[in-house]
Scaffold this motif. Sequence first.
Motif, PDB file in Angstrom:
ATOM      1  N   GLN A  43      -7.906 -18.530  75.853  1.00 48.02           N
ATOM      2  CA  GLN A  43      -9.287 -19.452  75.729  1.00 48.02           C
ATOM      3  C   GLN A  43     -10.018 -19.280  77.121  1.00 48.02           C
ATOM      4  N   SER A  67     -11.625 -15.646  76.571  1.00 49.03           N
ATOM      5  CA  SER A  67     -12.964 -15.783  75.720  1.00 49.03           C
ATOM      6  C   SER A  67     -13.901 -16.346  76.244  1.00 49.03           C
ATOM      7  N   GLU A  74     -20.620 -18.472  69.008  1.00 55.01           N
ATOM      8  CA  GLU A  74     -19.601 -18.066  68.097  1.00 55.01           C
ATOM      9  C   GLU A  74     -18.265 -18.034  68.839  1.00 55.01           C
ATOM     10  N   ILE A  75     -18.279 -17.547  70.102  1.00 52.51           N
ATOM     11  CA  ILE A  75     -17.100 -17.560  70.909  1.00 52.51           C
ATOM     12  C   ILE A  75     -16.714 -18.972  71.111  1.00 52.51           C
ATOM     13  N   ASP A  86     -17.674 -21.735  69.755  1.00 51.79           N
ATOM     14  CA  ASP A  86     -17.303 -22.329  68.592  1.00 51.79           C
ATOM     15  C   ASP A  86     -15.729 -22.120  68.259  1.00 51.79           C
ATOM     16  N   GLN A  87     -15.270 -21.005  68.352  1.00 50.51           N
ATOM     17  CA  GLN A  87     -13.822 -20.612  68.205  1.00 50.51           C
ATOM     18  C   GLN A  87     -12.946 -21.367  69.181  1.00 50.51           C
ATOM     19  N   GLY A  88     -13.436 -21.218  70.334  1.00 51.14           N
ATOM     20  CA  GLY A  88     -12.193 -21.718  71.350  1.00 51.14           C
ATOM     21  C   GLY A  88     -12.360 -23.132  72.090  1.00 51.14           C
ATOM     22  N   SER A  92     -14.449 -29.031  68.024  1.00 50.09           N
ATOM     23  CA  SER A  92     -15.763 -29.176  67.338  1.00 50.09           C
ATOM     24  C   SER A  92     -16.624 -30.171  68.228  1.00 50.09           C
TER      25      SER A  92
END
Length: 79
Positions: free
Chosen positions: A30, A33, A65-66, A68-70, A73
Amino acid sequence: MKKLLVLLMLSLLAGQHATAQTNPATAPAQMASQAEANRLNAQVVKLYAEGKYAEALPLAIRVLEIRDQGLESEHPLVT
């Protein structure tokens, strides 16, 4: 398009100091990223300042996007 980029920029600028979650197993990935997101964000800011909006927009989207993934929410950088 310029207004969309401004909104993305504001949300990205708020996320300059993103941190990884505290799970030790996922923290290094994380952090990597989020470091990439911060690097891309710096490019977005530079391109925006140069008036290169079309080049900045895809990078800004990738940063979101990065993040949001790591991140969870409910994290401020995602919401």
